[in-house]
Design an enzyme around this catalytic site. Sequence first.
Site, mmCIF file in Angstrom:
data_model
loop_
_atom_site.group_PDB
_atom_site.id
_atom_site.type_symbol
_atom_site.label_atom_id
_atom_site.label_comp_id
_atom_site.label_asym_id
_atom_site.label_seq_id
_atom_site.Cartn_x
_atom_site.Cartn_y
_atom_site.Cartn_z
ATOM 1 N N LYS A 90 34.190 34.737 23.498
ATOM 2 C CA LYS A 90 34.949 34.797 22.223
ATOM 3 C C LYS A 90 36.407 34.400 22.385
ATOM 4 C CE LYS A 90 34.450 39.127 23.876
ATOM 5 N NZ LYS A 90 33.304 39.963 24.126
ATOM 6 N N GLU A 114 26.055 32.617 19.492
ATOM 7 C CA GLU A 114 25.671 33.857 18.795
ATOM 8 C C GLU A 114 26.160 35.110 19.513
ATOM 9 O OE1 GLU A 114 24.878 35.455 15.804
ATOM 10 O OE2 GLU A 114 23.348 33.908 15.636
ATOM 11 N N GLY A 119 27.606 40.934 19.277
ATOM 12 C CA GLY A 119 26.539 41.310 20.185
ATOM 13 C C GLY A 119 25.261 40.632 19.781
ATOM 14 N N GLY A 172 29.608 54.026 30.047
ATOM 15 C CA GLY A 172 29.505 52.574 30.139
ATOM 16 C C GLY A 172 29.743 51.857 28.820
ATOM 17 N N GLU A 175 35.037 49.494 29.206
ATOM 18 C CA GLU A 175 35.325 48.915 30.515
ATOM 19 C C GLU A 175 36.347 49.790 31.234
ATOM 20 O OE1 GLU A 175 34.673 45.357 31.408
ATOM 21 O OE2 GLU A 175 33.276 45.276 29.724
ATOM 22 N N ASP A 186 40.045 42.119 20.878
ATOM 23 C CA ASP A 186 38.662 41.645 20.976
ATOM 24 C C ASP A 186 38.068 41.465 19.577
ATOM 25 O OD1 ASP A 186 35.945 41.555 22.664
ATOM 26 O OD2 ASP A 186 35.614 42.865 20.948
ATOM 27 N N LYS A 190 36.833 37.912 17.460
ATOM 28 C CA LYS A 190 35.541 37.750 16.798
ATOM 29 C C LYS A 190 35.707 37.452 15.318
ATOM 30 C CE LYS A 190 33.286 40.794 20.125
ATOM 31 N NZ LYS A 190 33.002 42.214 20.406
ATOM 32 N N GLY A 287 25.824 45.051 25.846
ATOM 33 C CA GLY A 287 24.805 45.445 26.821
ATOM 34 C C GLY A 287 24.195 44.192 27.414
HETATM 35 N N1 LIG Z 1 29.464 42.428 29.092
HETATM 36 C C1 LIG Z 1 29.065 42.413 27.820
HETATM 37 O O1 LIG Z 1 28.478 43.376 27.305
HETATM 38 C C2 LIG Z 1 29.321 41.192 26.964
HETATM 39 C C3 LIG Z 1 28.884 41.175 25.614
HETATM 40 C C4 LIG Z 1 29.090 40.020 24.842
HETATM 41 C C5 LIG Z 1 29.749 38.942 25.403
HETATM 42 N N2 LIG Z 1 30.188 38.984 26.698
HETATM 43 C C6 LIG Z 1 30.849 37.805 27.238
HETATM 44 O O2 LIG Z 1 30.016 37.238 28.242
HETATM 45 C C7 LIG Z 1 30.812 36.577 29.218
HETATM 46 C C8 LIG Z 1 30.437 37.116 30.603
HETATM 47 O O3 LIG Z 1 30.710 38.503 30.661
HETATM 48 P P1 LIG Z 1 30.227 39.410 31.893
HETATM 49 O O4 LIG Z 1 30.440 40.824 31.441
HETATM 50 O O5 LIG Z 1 28.898 38.999 32.356
HETATM 51 O O6 LIG Z 1 31.339 39.029 33.005
HETATM 52 P P2 LIG Z 1 31.325 39.350 34.559
HETATM 53 O O7 LIG Z 1 30.331 40.417 34.851
HETATM 54 O O8 LIG Z 1 32.735 39.550 34.967
HETATM 55 O O9 LIG Z 1 30.773 38.001 35.247
HETATM 56 C C9 LIG Z 1 31.522 36.828 35.294
HETATM 57 C C10 LIG Z 1 30.805 35.801 36.175
HETATM 58 O O10 LIG Z 1 31.537 34.577 36.108
HETATM 59 C C11 LIG Z 1 31.917 34.157 37.391
HETATM 60 N N3 LIG Z 1 33.267 33.573 37.369
HETATM 61 C C12 LIG Z 1 34.388 34.123 36.842
HETATM 62 N N4 LIG Z 1 35.444 33.315 37.032
HETATM 63 C C13 LIG Z 1 34.980 32.256 37.729
HETATM 64 C C14 LIG Z 1 35.587 31.079 38.257
HETATM 65 N N5 LIG Z 1 36.900 30.852 38.121
HETATM 66 N N6 LIG Z 1 34.803 30.183 38.892
HETATM 67 C C15 LIG Z 1 33.486 30.423 39.069
HETATM 68 N N7 LIG Z 1 32.854 31.517 38.609
HETATM 69 C C16 LIG Z 1 33.583 32.420 37.952
HETATM 70 C C17 LIG Z 1 31.901 35.407 38.244
HETATM 71 O O11 LIG Z 1 31.730 35.005 39.580
HETATM 72 P P3 LIG Z 1 31.753 36.037 40.814
HETATM 73 O O12 LIG Z 1 30.424 36.756 40.720
HETATM 74 O O13 LIG Z 1 31.821 35.175 42.013
HETATM 75 O O14 LIG Z 1 32.921 36.939 40.604
HETATM 76 C C18 LIG Z 1 30.719 36.177 37.657
HETATM 77 O O15 LIG Z 1 29.519 35.734 38.211
HETATM 78 C C19 LIG Z 1 32.264 36.827 28.804
HETATM 79 O O16 LIG Z 1 32.732 35.745 28.038
HETATM 80 C C20 LIG Z 1 32.167 38.070 27.936
HETATM 81 O O17 LIG Z 1 33.214 38.131 26.997
HETATM 82 C C21 LIG Z 1 29.979 40.081 27.482
#
Ligand SMILES: NC(=O)c1ccc[n+]([C@@H]2O[C@H](COP(=O)([O-])OP(=O)(O)OC[C@H]3O[C@@H](n4cnc5c(N)ncnc54)[C@H](OP(=O)(O)O)[C@@H]3O)[C@@H](O)[C@H]2O)c1
Length: 407
Positions: A90, A114, A119, A172, A175, A186, A190, A287
């Site tokens: 986002k 989406e 979510g 959980g 964060e 945030d 959105k 989630g």
């Molecule tokens: N968590 C949620 O519930 C949720 C819900 C809706 C949307 N989102 C969105 O989904 C996206 C991912 O979220 P997440 O919670 O899965 O994040 P996360 O757990 O922090 O995972 C990020 C991933 O991206 C990789 N990464 C980050 N910077 C990088 C770079 N410079 N070069 C290469 N790889 C890189 C990381 O690599 P490493 O493993 O090597 O660190 C990791 O594998 C975000 O845009 C977030 O806003 C998340």
Amino acid sequence: VTSELRVGLLGRGTIGSAFARLLEERADGIAAATGRRPVLAGVLTRSEGDFEAILEGSDAIVELMGGLEPARDHVLRALRAGRHVVTANKQLLSQHGDELWAAAAEGRAQLRFEAAVAGVVPVVRVLQESLAGAHVERVHGIVNGTTNYILTEMARTGAPYEEALAQAQRLGYAEPDPSEDVDGRDAAAKMAILARLAFGTPVHLDQVPYEGIEHIAPDDLEYAREFGLGLKLLGTAERVDGGLSVRVYPVFLYPGHPLASVTGPFNAVTVESEAITEITMSGPGAGGPQTASAVLGDLVSVMTAQDSPRALTDDLEIVQDVSSAFYLHLEVADEPGVLAQVAQILGLQGASIKSVVQKGLGNEARLVMVMHPVAESKFFAALELISALDFLRAAPRAIRVIEEEFV
Ligand SMILES: NC(=O)c1ccc[n+]([C@@H]2O[C@H](COP(=O)([O-])OP(=O)(O)OC[C@H]3O[C@@H](n4cnc5c(N)ncnc54)[C@H](OP(=O)(O)O)[C@@H]3O)[C@@H](O)[C@H]2O)c1
């Protein structure tokens, strides 16, 4: 013979790894339904993978890294090279939307997102497709599950903000660093994305004023209950005087409002227009498995659609000053004439009091009132004058209110 759709995955954290698992589980079903089998062609993290090679060997890119760079660079290059992109990012969409949509048009590629907005609640599809013919008047959203959980707990238990936040972190729902959630940023990102879809107008995150929930006190929630109101962090995008206003604030809602009953870590979006009256969609806000399922849904759309749905285009001016009703909480010295003076200052700005509760506390008193709607600029001008009164014992607290409209 089924052909393959080669998927390059950027990021394998919480969402990326849930997505990779789900993709494998569902590949057969998707192949049977679409005639194409999605396969993971490469993964990029900080420690593995090479973007150039992944781009070369993929038909579609799924960006789940988050952050602005290098996500922006990779998504732009993928789109320009004609790779479809699915993202949940986002921040990227709300700050570089124009560039991304232009790149998608240039590469004749689809851009789908989406999972970036509410979510798992499928609001993007509904706004882009089902409601593409509705002249949307207003979108209201509870688009941040963390803050909705915290406010629900504060109202339920009377706990202060810090305690409810700690509880959300234990479960959980928040964060370890919750700043972007609790300060409203945030939700603002959105709402910028939703506003672009609903009104066809480019909206940048910088054009969305926002406020968070850190300053909400338990007694605000208690007093509001006396007025029959419940508190939500609410995003609003609406037509105002021929323009568009997009904003995020804590708001007291009347009990019959469609979003008043959305509790816990849930998200919900209400779309209002004359043609449809009102539609409310709700569901889990985040989630891993849930978000991954929204991402996979986008990937299936990429396989079955010819083109990205194009939002209608318009170019509404962004309006800053809107009219709002307010709840106002004042701690004052218990002297005669205090309420009259406050009412006079408000009245000079055109703000009138709808209802008031007064409570004595020794030498002090609390005045808690609900105002009729007034231009926000005028209300805040009055508030500044009230803040300077010498019988005031603490800074005034003002929270917006949406009351039932009787027609
Ligand atoms: N968590 C949620 O519930 C949720 C819900 C809706 C949307 N989102 C969105 O989904 C996206 C991912 O979220 P997440 O919670 O899965 O994040 P996360 O757990 O922090 O995972 C990020 C991933 O991206 C990789 N990464 C980050 N910077 C990088 C770079 N410079 N070069 C290469 N790889 C890189 C990381 O690599 P490493 O493993 O090597 O660190 C990791 O594998 C975000 O845009 C977030 O806003 C998340």
